[in-house]
Design a protein around this motif. Structure first.
Motif, mmCIF file in Angstrom:
data_model
loop_
_atom_site.group_PDB
_atom_site.id
_atom_site.type_symbol
_atom_site.label_atom_id
_atom_site.label_comp_id
_atom_site.label_asym_id
_atom_site.label_seq_id
_atom_site.Cartn_x
_atom_site.Cartn_y
_atom_site.Cartn_z
ATOM 1 N N GLY A 3 -34.098 18.970 32.047
ATOM 2 C CA GLY A 3 -34.779 17.706 31.865
ATOM 3 C C GLY A 3 -34.810 17.234 30.427
ATOM 4 O O GLY A 3 -35.221 16.112 30.149
ATOM 5 N N ARG A 4 -34.416 18.099 29.477
ATOM 6 C CA ARG A 4 -34.401 17.714 28.061
ATOM 7 C C ARG A 4 -33.202 16.825 27.772
ATOM 8 O O ARG A 4 -32.125 17.003 28.322
ATOM 9 C CB ARG A 4 -34.333 18.977 27.198
ATOM 10 N N LYS A 5 -33.416 15.852 26.898
ATOM 11 C CA LYS A 5 -32.322 14.974 26.504
ATOM 12 C C LYS A 5 -31.244 15.746 25.747
ATOM 13 O O LYS A 5 -31.558 16.610 24.918
ATOM 14 C CB LYS A 5 -32.831 13.845 25.603
ATOM 15 N N ALA A 28 -20.635 8.016 27.476
ATOM 16 C CA ALA A 28 -20.190 9.365 27.842
ATOM 17 C C ALA A 28 -21.360 10.265 28.193
ATOM 18 O O ALA A 28 -21.255 11.120 29.086
ATOM 19 C CB ALA A 28 -19.381 9.973 26.699
ATOM 20 N N TYR A 29 -22.505 10.052 27.508
ATOM 21 C CA TYR A 29 -23.673 10.913 27.707
ATOM 22 C C TYR A 29 -24.913 10.032 27.880
ATOM 23 O O TYR A 29 -25.719 9.891 26.963
ATOM 24 C CB TYR A 29 -23.850 11.862 26.524
ATOM 25 N N PRO A 30 -25.079 9.412 29.066
ATOM 26 C CA PRO A 30 -26.215 8.499 29.291
ATOM 27 C C PRO A 30 -27.548 9.173 29.021
ATOM 28 O O PRO A 30 -27.783 10.324 29.410
ATOM 29 C CB PRO A 30 -26.077 8.140 30.775
ATOM 30 N N GLY A 31 -28.412 8.462 28.305
ATOM 31 C CA GLY A 31 -29.741 8.980 28.016
ATOM 32 C C GLY A 31 -29.809 9.953 26.868
ATOM 33 O O GLY A 31 -30.878 10.511 26.579
ATOM 34 N N LYS A 373 -28.247 -1.360 35.324
ATOM 35 C CA LYS A 373 -28.686 -1.937 34.073
ATOM 36 C C LYS A 373 -29.437 -0.910 33.240
ATOM 37 O O LYS A 373 -30.141 -0.048 33.769
ATOM 38 C CB LYS A 373 -29.614 -3.135 34.329
ATOM 39 N N LYS A 374 -29.307 -1.033 31.953
ATOM 40 C CA LYS A 374 -30.025 -0.131 31.051
ATOM 41 C C LYS A 374 -31.521 -0.198 31.351
ATOM 42 O O LYS A 374 -32.099 -1.267 31.435
ATOM 43 C CB LYS A 374 -29.775 -0.546 29.599
ATOM 44 N N GLY A 375 -32.135 0.964 31.530
ATOM 45 C CA GLY A 375 -33.566 1.014 31.762
ATOM 46 C C GLY A 375 -33.979 0.851 33.205
ATOM 47 O O GLY A 375 -35.162 0.911 33.522
ATOM 48 N N SER A 376 -33.047 0.618 34.118
ATOM 49 C CA SER A 376 -33.398 0.410 35.515
ATOM 50 C C SER A 376 -33.360 1.730 36.269
ATOM 51 O O SER A 376 -32.412 2.032 36.976
ATOM 52 C CB SER A 376 -32.431 -0.589 36.162
ATOM 53 N N LEU A 377 -34.437 2.515 36.099
ATOM 54 C CA LEU A 377 -34.543 3.775 36.834
ATOM 55 C C LEU A 377 -35.372 3.596 38.101
ATOM 56 O O LEU A 377 -35.654 4.557 38.803
ATOM 57 C CB LEU A 377 -35.183 4.844 35.939
ATOM 58 N N ARG A 417 -21.586 -8.468 31.669
ATOM 59 C CA ARG A 417 -22.057 -7.097 31.801
ATOM 60 C C ARG A 417 -23.302 -6.897 30.934
ATOM 61 O O ARG A 417 -23.589 -7.702 30.057
ATOM 62 C CB ARG A 417 -20.972 -6.110 31.349
ATOM 63 N N GLN A 418 -24.034 -5.824 31.217
ATOM 64 C CA GLN A 418 -25.077 -5.372 30.310
ATOM 65 C C GLN A 418 -24.559 -4.164 29.549
ATOM 66 O O GLN A 418 -23.744 -3.410 30.075
ATOM 67 C CB GLN A 418 -26.351 -4.976 31.066
ATOM 68 N N LYS A 419 -25.056 -3.994 28.325
ATOM 69 C CA LYS A 419 -24.649 -2.825 27.559
ATOM 70 C C LYS A 419 -25.112 -1.560 28.264
ATOM 71 O O LYS A 419 -26.171 -1.535 28.887
ATOM 72 C CB LYS A 419 -25.232 -2.876 26.140
ATOM 73 N N TYR A 420 -24.318 -0.521 28.109
ATOM 74 C CA TYR A 420 -24.596 0.796 28.666
ATOM 75 C C TYR A 420 -24.586 0.821 30.193
ATOM 76 O O TYR A 420 -25.146 1.700 30.817
ATOM 77 C CB TYR A 420 -25.941 1.368 28.166
#
Length: 500
Positions: A3-5, A28-31, A373-377, A417-420
């Motif tokens: 769970g660690r980034k 390449a490494y989301p989050g 989208k970025k932030g859409s969890l 598009r949205q970034k990321y």
């Protein structure tokens, strides 16, 4: 990682390389957490760029728990590169980093290659401007920018479709489009990330906002008349503009006509009526009477369970009734927005939405990919499934809509598009041939000055001859907009004078 980034250390020479590569690292490494300089991390990337009069040399060292690896590339500088050297070098660094990260992760980190911006179709247009044909452009997009063949073909397809609607440099200098932002909604949808305030008191919120908007409308119109600028399209967005009463909508359009924004030369007037619960027959008749020839009815989904979950104050019957009213009053073109990736939705729900919307026969259908989208969890949290599974569901939904819409005679005509964005997805506007939204094309391809008025409205000041573009945004908060409207007017007039 429990769970660690993932912590990634970047050591860059020069440090300005960060601007060129950090978005690719995040894809390449989301989050991941990125730290520049010294420190302890799960992965360290050392990247160096050296340029002499003949070549750019890019060298990298990657350090992980499994060991270290190196990569080096020498890129010859063309004799005629001139002032384009800096941009060319950035492109080489991005391509080098993209290849390195794909090798390191063992997968294609972005089907759009090194392109991470919102408007990738602009690149296809630039290559058309250079005289390349579609096949040559697709080849260049693959070799120089690392796009996969399907995405390269999509960009060229859209550029070919909307290119006839773009103005040349001389004509573009004579025309503008107008965006009016009404930053209020009757409620906030669960997924929403756009500027807007929930309307709680009509009299104390709307009245002062409209007074400020009318001041801005009147002030900017004087400059447009002074310069002889003509308005090609008007777009009333938000928020939900149809939270305005019929009386205030009519007052707003009266101001636009009196100030010369709407004339016989205005080709398109669009109103976002995204929430069916803000519409009635009387209001739609007023819009038609005031020249509106395109309207957006945006259900997002045609599944009632989903609409309840995401906080929409209507059901699919309300959507159908709104379209019946629009056709009854005679507004010419209808757009409908849908979102793929809403909580609880998979292929079964996507298929139902697509089939119901196609039965309603709109002219435009815009397909958004919320879960990417970025932030859409939101979707992952709601459903208890992994992001990877959600990505697969969304990809399947995008493919489903593409197949069904193309099969029904729709073609893609604009893309952003949205970034990321994960999974290399995009937001796509589809339309029946001859029914493209002119404003969307001008706004996305950035070949025409857009003047934004109202809360959260963005302006783009564009000089095609000089190759310049400057953006300017009004405050999203309605109170801040009202308090600063005089300063906003002055700054926009200054920017327009500098442009002309």
């Amino acid at each position: 990682m429990g769970g660690r980034k993932l912590r990634i250390i970047l050591k860059l020479e020069p440090n300005s390389l960060y601007d060129s590569i950090h978005e690719l690292v995040r894809m390449a490494y989301p989050g991941c957490e990125i730290v520049c300089g010294e420190g302890e991390g799960d992965l360290m990337l050392e990247l160096r760029l050296d340029i002499d009069d003949k070549a750019a040399v890019i060298a990298a060292q990657i350090h992980t728990a499994q060991g270290a690896r190196t990569r080096r590339e020498r890129c010859a500088i063309a004799a005629d590169i001139g002032a384009g050297l800096f941009n060319w070098a950035k492109q080489q660094v991005r391509a080098f980093t993209y290849d390195l990260l794909c090798e390191l992760t063992g997968e294609n980190i972005n089907r759009y290659g090194i392109l991470t911006g919102m408007r990738p179709v602009k690149l296809a247009h630039r290559l058309f401007d250079q005289g390349l044909n579609p096949r040559e452009i697709e080849k260049r997009l693959g070799s120089d920018y690392r796009l996969d063949p399907e995405k390269a073909h999509l960009l060229v397809e859209i550029a070919k479709a909307n290119r006839p609607y773009l103005l040349g440099a001389d004509e573009a200098g004579k025309w503008v489009s107008i965006y009016l932002g009404i930053p209020y909604c009757p409620s906030r949808c669960y997924y929403c990330s756009f500027p807007g305030a929930v309307l709680t008191n009509y009299e104390t919120e709307i009245i002062p906002f409209l007074e400020a908007l009318f001041r801005e409308i009147r002030a900017l119109s004087g400059y447009l008349k002074e310069r002889g600028l003509k308005v090609q399209t008007v777009y009333l967005g938000g928020g939900t503009p149809t939270v305005l009463s019929t009386y205030h909508l009519e007052r707003l359009f009266a101001e636009l006509v009196a100030c010369g924004y709407i004339t016989a030369q205005t080709a398109e007037i669009t109103v976002e009526a995204g929430r069916p619960d803000t519409l009635d027959l009387h209001k739609l008749r007023a819009l038609k009477a005031n020249g509106v020839n395109r309207i957006c009815i945006n259900p997002q989904s045609m599944n009632d369970n989903t609409l309840a979950v995401i906080g929409r104050n209507h059901d699919q019957k309300g959507v159908i009734k709104s379209l019946e009213w629009v056709r009854e009053v005679g507004i010419e073109k209808i757009n409908m927005d849908v979102i793929i990736g809403l909580p609880g939705e998979g292929l079964t729900e996507n298929t139902n939405t697509a089939q119901q919307i196609l039965r309603l026969e709109p002219d435009n259908i815009t397909v958004h990919t919320l879960a990417l989208k970025k932030g859409s969890l939101m979707a992952e949290k709601e459903n208890g499934i992994t992001p990877q599974e959600r990505t697969r569901q969304v990809e399947a939904g995008v493919e489903l809509f593409s197949d069904l819409l193309r099969g029904a005679g729709f073609i893609p005509y604009y893309l952003y598009r949205q970034k990321y964005m994960k999974a290399s997805m995009e937001n796509l506007g589809y339309a029946r041939p001859g029914s493209f939204c002119l404003y969307n094309i001008q706004m996305i391809e950035e070949r025409q000055t857009i003047i934004g008025l109202g809360g959260g409205a963005g302006s783009k000041f564009i000089d095609l001859k000089a190759g310049s573009l400057e953006s300017f945004y009004n405050p999203k908060n309605p109170a801040a907009y009202c308090q600063t409207v005089e300063q906003l007017i002055s700054r926009k007039v200054d920017k327009l004078r500098a442009l002309n």
